[in-house]
Design an enzyme around this catalytic site. Structure first.
Site, short mmCIF file in Angstrom:
data_model
loop_
_atom_site.label_atom_id
_atom_site.label_comp_id
_atom_site.label_asym_id
_atom_site.label_seq_id
_atom_site.Cartn_x
_atom_site.Cartn_y
_atom_site.Cartn_z
CE LYS A 195 0.62 -5.08 -15.89
NZ LYS A 195 1.86 -5.79 -16.25
CB CYS A 197 -0.87 -0.01 1.24
SG CYS A 197 -1.46 -1.64 1.67
O1 M6R Z 1 -3.13 -10.50 -16.08
P1 M6R Z 1 -2.74 -11.78 -16.73
O2 M6R Z 1 -1.55 -12.42 -16.10
O3 M6R Z 1 -3.88 -12.74 -16.83
O4 M6R Z 1 -2.35 -11.38 -18.21
C1 M6R Z 1 -2.11 -12.35 -19.19
C2 M6R Z 1 -1.38 -11.76 -20.37
O5 M6R Z 1 -2.20 -10.82 -21.02
C3 M6R Z 1 -0.08 -11.06 -19.95
O6 M6R Z 1 0.73 -11.95 -19.25
C4 M6R Z 1 0.69 -10.54 -21.17
O7 M6R Z 1 1.11 -11.61 -21.95
C5 M6R Z 1 1.87 -9.70 -20.68
N1 M6R Z 1 1.59 -8.30 -20.83
C6 M6R Z 1 3.15 -9.98 -21.38
O8 M6R Z 1 4.18 -9.21 -20.84
#
Ligand code: M6R
Length: 596
Positions: A591, A2
């Site tokens: 993201k 936090c």
């Molecule tokens: O939030 P998540 O771990 O479920 O996201 C899965 C993918 O979208 C994520 O890992 C993506 O491949 C990354 N931005 C790669 O760096």
């Protein structure tokens, strides 16, 4: 994970707006709840807090009305204890004389809470920030001064955290930390303290960095440091910082991606501390051990952690685990799953739609869903029977770095526990990661010039380093926009070898047990004029056969993959910057992917 902020002034002032602004400056860390407390000179306490965004909660709870000589603001990013009004911070002690807030994790929270309840204290939440307040209350009740009560509480509170606390009848506040960051600042008429430099900077550039084992006593216009050990004063010069807010938020790094790569040793250590003390690890291990079929389900980077996890589980626990991309889980496995089966759903955000749809599809068939996630309060957390937090704090940069490392480490931890092995050796990992960041960061400098010009390359691995090669290639694609394919090294000769021409770059990631096999692959590339770049521990065979060797510290086959990903992350970052891109926000990407 936090953010905290505290201020002491000489007379009652309208502090609400200042606390709201300070909270906003902490918000880049990510949070689910916000709270403020003020203490007035005549001994009244005003505490307002709730789940939600700073602006919305501040308007609804009328933070602007809050007045006092002392104020505390806190943004909560939940690790344990769901986001809720009760768990939001700051917290009061039993009779409301003490007010405090923390960031980080107190790993003996459960034991301390039970002790405090049996000692007759009033607990109102399950949050470990409240535990910190009662830890001080316990000794105040025994007649100790605030300073001496804090010195004793410090010894009782285990974990990585920073804490600020005030008492109604003293016009000062106290702050201390273990592991986490804490910085204090001084102005003519006030003293401030925060987990984050950016929240202090607009108020003063004159700061004191607080060390572990020290207690900062904040009074209007002055800060005194005392040692926890014996209560004696510590002399430290006030420093004047020149960083801008944005620079401070990035911790002095040019981008969040680089900052988050550098955070990995600390985040790994924090997660290990949490897991060592968590009853949920045992619950998770038992379910994974006794499952008829064990599926590891995720997307993107999180899927690569699952691939590594399956290899760890086979090797250390002697049982198969099936890693699968979430959307493919539905057609390939869901029709055959049942209540005896377990799915570990892995997601940094806990909101990736592909992952949630896979979980949803398996529900009618009774599959037991477990979660490995970074965002507490996320949909995946709520849908999981048991979950473990990755304890990485907010990951701002779109490319996942620190969350991948902790996902992979979490699987190693679970695999060791499933196999009945000790996890004690894992505590050496943070130092090895630190060393790897420094040494490989220097070594990859020689590659940058050539690789930054390439639009096409391969990244190969074998066994435990196969998922690392896939992850390195994904990072490279994501932030450099070059085509980089990750592959099992032995597959390269089955087709892609035809791409190799003079100088064509191929990265080989090697575990210490796999050098002989990798060296064959290296020679298949070099004899056709390609440039073979090896990533592995010092080995004369790699040095003799590859053009370049990015040398990793010796760590053995299990930890080697966790180190090997570091130079690949750093290389992707540097190539992205060299090619003129912003690695934090690659084009076309987001993201959290909440769409099909
Ligand atoms: O939030 P998540 O771990 O479920 O996201 C899965 C993918 O979208 C994520 O890992 C993506 O491949 C990354 N931005 C790669 O760096």
């Amino acid at each position: 994970m936090c953010g905290i902020f505290g201020i002491v002034t000489s007379r009652d002032e309208p502090l609400g707006q200042l606390l709201t602004e300070a909270s906003k400056r902490l918000s880049y860390r990510g949070y689910d709840s916000v709270g403020c407390a003020t203490l007035t000179s005549d001994g009244t306490v005003d505490l307002r807090k709730d789940v939600g965004k700073v602006d919305e909660v501040a308007a609804r709870l009328r933070f602007h009305e809050m007045r006092g000589t002392r104020g505390i603001a806190q943004l909560r990013w939940a690790t344990f204890g769901a986001p809720s009004q009760a768990n939001a911070q700051p917290h009061l002690d039993s009779d409301g004389d003490l007010v405090g807030a923390h960031n980080g994790n107190v790993v003996n929270n459960v034991e301390l809470r039970e002790a405090f309840i049996s000692e007759g204290m009033t607990l109102r939440s399950t949050n470990d920030g409240e535990t910190c307040v009662h830890a001080v209350e316990r000794y105040v009740n025994q007649g100790y001064s605030m300073l001496d009560a804090i010195r004793r509480a410090y010894e009782d509170l285990e974990g990585d955290y920073a804490f600020v606390i005030g008492r109604v009848d003293e016009n000062r506040m106290y702050a201390f930390k273990k592991g986490s960051g804490l910085v204090a600042g001084v102005t003519d008429g006030s003293a401030v303290v925060s987990s984050d430099l950016p929240s202090i900077l607009p108020l003063t550039p004159n700061i004191l960095r607080i060390e572990d084992g020290e207690i900062a006593i904040l009074e209007p216009g002055r800060i005194e440091l005392r040692r926890v050990e014996d209560g004696r004063s510590v002399e430290r010069e006030i420093e004047t910082v020149t960083e801008t807010m944005e620079e401070a938020q990035k911790g002095g790094y040019a981008h969040f991606m680089l900052k988050e790569i550098h955070e990995q040793p600390r985040r790994a250590g924090e997660m290990l501390h949490l897991f060592d003390a968590s009853p949920y690890v045992t619950a998770m291990v038992e379910r994974m051990k006794t499952a008829r079929n064990l599926y590891l389900v995720a997307c993107g980077t999180s899927y690569h952690a699952c691939l590594l996890g399956a290899t760890y589980i086979a090797r250390l626990a002697g049982r198969p685990a099936i890693p699968v991309l979430a959307p493919q889980f539905v057609p390939q496995y869901v029709p055959a799953v049942g209540p005896e089966d377990v799915g570990v759903f892995v997601s940094q955000s806990g909101e990736t739609k592909d992952v949630l749809l896979a979980l949803e599809a398996s529900r009618p068939r009774g599959l037991q869903p477990l979660g490995l996630l970074n965002v507490i309060g996320s949909t995946l957390m709520r849908e999981s029977r048991v979950y473990l937090p990755l304890a990485c704090g907010y990951e701002i940069s779109v490319p996942a770095t620190k969350t991948f490392l902790n996902q992979a480490l979490a699987f190693l931890y679970l695999a060791l526990r499933m196999g009945g092995h000790s996890t004690a050796d894992l505590h050496g990992l943070p130092d090895l990661l630190e060393k790897t960041i420094i040494t490989t960061g220097l070594q990859i400098g020689d590659l940058e010039g050539d690789l930054a010009r390439r639009d096409d390359l391969y990244c190969l691995g074998y066994g435990l380093t196969y998922p690392i090669a896939l992850e390195g290639a994904l990072k490279m694609k994501e932030v450099t926009y070059a085509h980089c394919e990750g592959m099992l090294s032995t597959e390269f000769k089955h087709g892609p070898l035809s791409a190799v021409t003079e100088g064509y770059p191929v990265i080989f990631v090697s575990g210490p047990e796999d050098v002989a096999r990798v060296v064959s692959g290296i020679n298949e590339v070099t004899c056709r004029g390609g440039r073979a770049i090896a990533v592995g521990e010092e080995d004369p065979r790699l040095r003799a056969n590859a053009h370049d060797l990015i040398m990793l510290p010796k760590a053995g086959p299990l930890l080697n993959p966790l180190l090997a990903v570091i130079p690949l992350q750093l290389l992707a970052y540097r190539l992205s910057v060299a090619r003129g891109y912003d690695p934090d926000f690659p084009r076309n990407l987001s993201k959290t992917l909440t769409v099909d």
